[in-house]
Write an enzyme that holds these catalytic residues in place. Sequence first.
Site, PDB file in Angstrom:
ATOM      1  N   LEU A 184       0.725  -1.349  -0.084  1.00 42.51           N
ATOM      2  CA  LEU A 184       0.096  -0.078  -0.042  1.00 42.51           C
ATOM      3  C   LEU A 184       0.919   1.128   0.016  1.00 42.51           C
ATOM      4  O   LEU A 184       0.482   2.110  -0.769  1.00 42.51           O
ATOM      5  CB  LEU A 184      -1.048  -0.126   1.245  1.00 42.51           C
ATOM      6  CG  LEU A 184      -1.954   1.210   1.391  1.00 42.51           C
ATOM      7  CD1 LEU A 184      -2.890   1.270   0.083  1.00 42.51           C
ATOM      8  CD2 LEU A 184      -2.773   1.115   2.678  1.00 42.51           C
ATOM      9  N   LEU A 185       2.140   1.182   0.925  1.00 44.23           N
ATOM     10  CA  LEU A 185       2.760   2.297   0.820  1.00 44.23           C
ATOM     11  C   LEU A 185       3.646   2.815  -0.401  1.00 44.23           C
ATOM     12  O   LEU A 185       3.752   3.821  -0.914  1.00 44.23           O
ATOM     13  CB  LEU A 185       3.780   2.250   2.102  1.00 44.23           C
ATOM     14  CG  LEU A 185       3.378   2.257   3.348  1.00 44.23           C
ATOM     15  CD1 LEU A 185       4.559   2.026   4.483  1.00 44.23           C
ATOM     16  CD2 LEU A 185       2.755   3.782   3.839  1.00 44.23           C
ATOM     17  N   SER A 186       3.735   1.514  -0.898  1.00 44.11           N
ATOM     18  CA  SER A 186       4.741   1.704  -2.352  1.00 44.11           C
ATOM     19  C   SER A 186       3.770   2.285  -3.500  1.00 44.11           C
ATOM     20  O   SER A 186       4.177   3.027  -4.441  1.00 44.11           O
ATOM     21  CB  SER A 186       4.980   0.325  -2.721  1.00 44.11           C
ATOM     22  OG  SER A 186       4.106  -0.672  -3.141  1.00 44.11           O
ATOM     23  N   VAL A 199     -14.623  20.275 -12.918  1.00 48.48           N
ATOM     24  CA  VAL A 199     -15.397  20.845 -14.446  1.00 48.48           C
ATOM     25  C   VAL A 199     -16.384  19.909 -14.868  1.00 48.48           C
ATOM     26  O   VAL A 199     -16.119  19.655 -16.407  1.00 48.48           O
ATOM     27  CB  VAL A 199     -14.003  20.993 -15.138  1.00 48.48           C
ATOM     28  CG1 VAL A 199     -13.169  22.258 -14.794  1.00 48.48           C
ATOM     29  CG2 VAL A 199     -13.276  19.860 -15.310  1.00 48.48           C
ATOM     30  N   ASP A 227     -11.909  43.000 -17.059  1.00 48.57           N
ATOM     31  CA  ASP A 227     -10.298  43.261 -17.574  1.00 48.57           C
ATOM     32  C   ASP A 227     -10.233  43.804 -19.070  1.00 48.57           C
ATOM     33  O   ASP A 227      -9.556  42.937 -19.703  1.00 48.57           O
ATOM     34  CB  ASP A 227      -9.425  42.032 -17.344  1.00 48.57           C
ATOM     35  CG  ASP A 227      -8.073  42.333 -17.347  1.00 48.57           C
ATOM     36  OD1 ASP A 227      -7.688  43.501 -17.033  1.00 48.57           O
ATOM     37  OD2 ASP A 227      -7.257  41.355 -17.579  1.00 48.57           O
TER      38      ASP A 227
END
Length: 568
Positions: free
Chosen positions: A244-246, A264, A400
């Site tokens: 799991l850690l890897s 989105v 803008d």
Amino acid sequence: MVPELNQAPQATLAEPTKPLIHAKLTFSTKPLLPTSSTWLPLSLFIPITCSCNSINATFGSLSAAKITYTIKEGDTFYLVSTGDFQNLTTYESVEVFNPSSVPTLLLVGDEIVFPVFCKCPNETQAQTGVNYLVSYVFQPYDNLSSVASRFGVQTQDVTNINGNEIRPFDTIFIPVNQLPILSQPEPPPEASRGKTERKGTIVGLATGLGICGVLLIVLLGVLLHRDAFSRKRDIGRVEDNDKLLSNRPVMEMKGIEVNLMADVSDCLDKYKVFNIEELREATDCFDESCLIQGSVYRGSFNGGIYAIKKMKWNACEELKILQKVNHGNLVKLEGFCIDPEDTNCYLVYEFIENGCLYSWLHQNNNGKLSWKTRLRIAMDVANGLQYIHEHTSPKVVHKDIKSSNILLDNNMRAKIANFGLAKSGCNAITVHIVGTQGYIAPEYVSDGLVSTKMDVFSFGVVLLELVSGREANDEEGKLLWASVNGFLDGNETRKVEIVKGMMDPRLVEESCSMESVMNVLAVATACLNKDPARRPRMVDVAYALSKNYDLCFDVSEDGLSAPPFLAR
């Protein structure tokens, strides 16, 4: 709440005078418990001393009661006018009555005059029995008949004084011969309610403690039971935990991508979702040779050329706005891409061949824009703004508008670009002021007011750039729009002098129509009115420019008078 009225100033304690205002204050009932109190609205009439004040050519003669207000932390002219004074005045009027005060540099403790709009009965009204004219702020839920009924007068009497075109938050005047009795809310009963609340509190505490005790016992039992088997499970899971850690970095990356795509999700069926590898290949890994301007790159793939805008993940609002607009004078969005590795977002637009208007006016010495081309560009931008202001729901404010955000295609037709600051909905307040110096509307700088009229102001600056060939803000910090103050107030000789002084030398060489340039300058000046309510709508601006275009390049020379909105 009218703050100075709540503090009982002299103007409101004098003998009742004929002008009055209807206000809603707030009062506190006697506390029900030592730590609580109830606040209720209170409607009342307050007599004020009204006078006719000669202001200036912009506002004309204004009847108002001068009420002094002490500035507190966070106050602005707009917030106090709309909040504390309940729209009984406007921030533009406050600016006029306090010419020595700078709206953006208010200090706590400053004494500011707020003119509360009022009016006295004239001789004809007095003869018909009108003893008072009550200032009342027309609310969004009001109609003329309901307001008239509340004050015990006829609807026609209200219309005769105020006209038919009454908008929400306008101050109107109600003619009455005597003051009606306004109903007030009754404060809640105290003694019985206090006893009931105290009794309920005691019962609730006892019940809650009993339940918590039972739950605590159950929880301890579960923990002891789980601890007995935990060691065996831990030994069996060592290898699974290592796996799991890897894989955790991959899982986190996928999680980010899922979250961004969820933001989105509404756009997925309308736009193409590009792969990041496609964009890297199209731009030579975003090489500087492909850089157009800022963070916008030119990319080639699938036989077409596109403009690719690279940005950190803040494009959700821009995507939501772009997906509901579709107009020939707006740059078209083709698709987007999300890179989960660095959480960047890429917007893929159609490529506009001739670059931005700014470069043609201020950088491209070899480029020459004829007066006809400049008029056509102005009309294109006006049509694009009219579309987002009038044909989207809610209305879109670009925020803008400037020459560098106006792009020109192969036919020198203009398209509005860069909706990064755009806002869906208007008449809002923001404390985060963004934009480009020289284009920002005064009310946005001073009070953070966002409305379609701020786009109208910026467009007026662009028109001045088209006429003069000068930048909106020069190297010395001088603002271009300040150079046309008083243009509409001058005589024809004065107007011609201003036009000749402003015209781009390249237009002088072209010998273009002086009358056409003067008409465009009149439109620009109307757009640049410091009072946003006096600026025209973009539909009026688009009409005025198209009419001027037809007059300049058609055989017919009829109807040279300026459109009505320019004379206001």
